[in-house]
Design a protein around this motif. Structure first.
Motif, short mmCIF file in Angstrom:
data_model
loop_
_atom_site.label_atom_id
_atom_site.label_comp_id
_atom_site.label_asym_id
_atom_site.label_seq_id
_atom_site.Cartn_x
_atom_site.Cartn_y
_atom_site.Cartn_z
N GLN A 1 -43.87 -15.04 -88.70
CA GLN A 1 -42.57 -15.03 -89.35
C GLN A 1 -41.72 -13.90 -88.78
OE1 GLN A 1 -42.46 -15.56 -93.63
NE2 GLN A 1 -40.77 -14.08 -93.79
N VAL A 2 -40.44 -14.20 -88.51
CA VAL A 2 -39.51 -13.25 -87.93
C VAL A 2 -38.51 -12.81 -88.98
CG1 VAL A 2 -37.71 -12.88 -86.20
CG2 VAL A 2 -39.77 -14.18 -85.61
N GLN A 3 -38.28 -11.52 -89.07
CA GLN A 3 -37.26 -10.96 -89.95
C GLN A 3 -36.17 -10.32 -89.09
OE1 GLN A 3 -38.65 -7.94 -92.65
NE2 GLN A 3 -36.82 -8.06 -93.93
N LEU A 4 -34.91 -10.62 -89.39
CA LEU A 4 -33.78 -10.10 -88.64
C LEU A 4 -33.07 -9.04 -89.47
CD1 LEU A 4 -32.34 -13.47 -87.27
CD2 LEU A 4 -34.01 -11.95 -86.20
N ILE A 5 -32.96 -7.83 -88.92
CA ILE A 5 -32.34 -6.71 -89.60
C ILE A 5 -31.06 -6.33 -88.87
CG2 ILE A 5 -32.62 -4.37 -90.47
CD1 ILE A 5 -34.51 -6.40 -91.72
N GLU A 6 -29.92 -6.45 -89.55
CA GLU A 6 -28.61 -6.21 -88.96
C GLU A 6 -28.07 -4.84 -89.34
OE1 GLU A 6 -27.04 -10.83 -89.23
OE2 GLU A 6 -26.81 -9.46 -90.93
N SER A 7 -27.24 -4.29 -88.44
CA SER A 7 -26.56 -3.04 -88.71
C SER A 7 -25.32 -2.95 -87.82
CB SER A 7 -27.48 -1.84 -88.46
OG SER A 7 -27.87 -1.78 -87.10
N SER A 17 -13.07 -0.83 -82.11
CA SER A 17 -14.31 -1.44 -81.67
C SER A 17 -15.45 -1.17 -82.65
CB SER A 17 -14.73 -0.89 -80.30
OG SER A 17 -13.76 -1.18 -79.31
N LEU A 18 -16.40 -2.09 -82.67
CA LEU A 18 -17.65 -1.95 -83.40
C LEU A 18 -18.76 -2.54 -82.55
CD1 LEU A 18 -16.73 -3.01 -87.06
CD2 LEU A 18 -17.35 -0.71 -86.30
N ARG A 19 -19.98 -2.06 -82.77
CA ARG A 19 -21.15 -2.61 -82.09
C ARG A 19 -22.18 -3.02 -83.13
NH1 ARG A 19 -25.85 0.22 -78.42
NH2 ARG A 19 -26.22 -1.52 -76.96
N LEU A 20 -22.43 -4.32 -83.24
CA LEU A 20 -23.42 -4.84 -84.16
C LEU A 20 -24.78 -4.88 -83.48
CD1 LEU A 20 -21.53 -7.83 -85.82
CD2 LEU A 20 -21.46 -5.39 -86.40
N SER A 21 -25.82 -4.64 -84.26
CA SER A 21 -27.18 -4.67 -83.76
C SER A 21 -28.03 -5.55 -84.66
CB SER A 21 -27.76 -3.25 -83.71
OG SER A 21 -29.11 -3.27 -83.31
N CYS A 22 -28.96 -6.29 -84.06
CA CYS A 22 -29.88 -7.14 -84.81
C CYS A 22 -31.27 -6.97 -84.23
CB CYS A 22 -29.45 -8.60 -84.74
SG CYS A 22 -30.58 -9.75 -85.55
N ALA A 23 -32.17 -6.40 -85.01
CA ALA A 23 -33.54 -6.17 -84.59
C ALA A 23 -34.45 -7.22 -85.21
CB ALA A 23 -34.00 -4.78 -84.98
N ALA A 24 -35.26 -7.87 -84.37
CA ALA A 24 -36.19 -8.90 -84.83
C ALA A 24 -37.58 -8.31 -84.97
CB ALA A 24 -36.21 -10.07 -83.85
N SER A 25 -38.16 -8.46 -86.14
CA SER A 25 -39.51 -7.95 -86.37
C SER A 25 -40.55 -8.88 -85.75
CB SER A 25 -39.76 -7.80 -87.87
OG SER A 25 -39.78 -9.07 -88.51
N GLY A 26 -41.74 -8.35 -85.53
CA GLY A 26 -42.82 -9.14 -84.99
C GLY A 26 -42.86 -9.12 -83.47
N THR A 91 -12.05 -10.17 -89.66
CA THR A 91 -12.64 -9.66 -90.90
C THR A 91 -13.44 -10.75 -91.60
OG1 THR A 91 -10.89 -8.02 -91.24
CG2 THR A 91 -12.16 -8.71 -93.17
N THR A 92 -14.74 -10.50 -91.76
CA THR A 92 -15.63 -11.42 -92.46
C THR A 92 -17.05 -10.87 -92.36
OG1 THR A 92 -16.28 -13.75 -92.72
CG2 THR A 92 -16.14 -12.90 -90.47
N VAL A 93 -18.01 -11.65 -92.83
CA VAL A 93 -19.41 -11.28 -92.75
C VAL A 93 -20.02 -11.91 -91.50
CG1 VAL A 93 -21.68 -11.37 -93.86
CG2 VAL A 93 -19.61 -11.09 -95.25
N TYR A 94 -20.73 -11.10 -90.72
CA TYR A 94 -21.36 -11.56 -89.49
C TYR A 94 -22.86 -11.66 -89.70
CZ TYR A 94 -16.99 -11.00 -86.99
OH TYR A 94 -15.69 -11.14 -86.55
N TYR A 95 -23.44 -12.77 -89.25
CA TYR A 95 -24.86 -13.06 -89.43
C TYR A 95 -25.57 -13.19 -88.10
CZ TYR A 95 -23.49 -14.32 -94.21
OH TYR A 95 -23.00 -14.31 -95.49
N CYS A 96 -26.66 -12.48 -87.95
CA CYS A 96 -27.54 -12.66 -86.81
C CYS A 96 -28.35 -13.94 -87.00
CB CYS A 96 -28.47 -11.46 -86.66
SG CYS A 96 -29.55 -11.51 -85.22
N ALA A 97 -28.64 -14.64 -85.90
CA ALA A 97 -29.37 -15.90 -85.95
C ALA A 97 -30.39 -15.97 -84.82
CB ALA A 97 -28.41 -17.09 -85.86
N ALA A 98 -31.50 -16.65 -85.07
CA ALA A 98 -32.53 -16.86 -84.06
C ALA A 98 -33.03 -18.30 -84.13
CB ALA A 98 -33.68 -15.90 -84.26
N GLY A 99 -33.19 -18.92 -82.98
CA GLY A 99 -33.69 -20.28 -82.91
C GLY A 99 -33.30 -20.94 -81.61
#
Length: 123
Positions: A1-7, A17-26, A91-99
């Protein structure tokens, strides 16, 4: 199982500017194509950018091309979204995705989602 942690979300002025990060566990996180979607209240979740795990093929939505850059560090199982020249419309919510279907530019078929990080661009 993969967990995605955003920041990396936050408040920024127009043109900033902004820099988004998404770390995948496992240990299997680097095998997935990854990317970013965004969703405003009452609207559909829409594709922003994606990057493959094997050859680093990238794809961008037309409304961010030339302003945003997606990249990944497979050694860290992390994907980044560098956002420049931000507009209030971003302006909105940004979601990391994997697949495997991320580069289809559709939320359908996404296996894993992050919890979302808020981006607010003021004028």
């Amino acid at each position: 199982q993969v967990q995605l942690i955003e920041s990396g979300g936050g408040l920024v002025q127009a043109g900033g500017s902004l820099r988004l990060s998404c770390a995948a566990s496992g240990r299997t996180g680097s095998r997935y194509t990854m990317g970013w979607f965004r969703q405003a209240p009452g609207k559909e979740r829409e594709f922003v950018a994606g990057i493959s795990s094997s050859d680093a093929t990238t794809a961008y939505a037309d409304f961010v091309k030339g302003r945003f850059t997606i990249s990944r560090d497979n050694a860290k199982n992390t994907v980044y979204l560098q956002m420049n020249s931000l507009k209030p419309e971003d302006t909105t919510v940004y979601y990391c995705a994997a697949g495997a279907t991320v580069l289809d530019r559709s939320p359908n078929g996404i296996i894993y989602w992050g919890q979302g990080t808020q981006v607010t661009v003021s004028s």
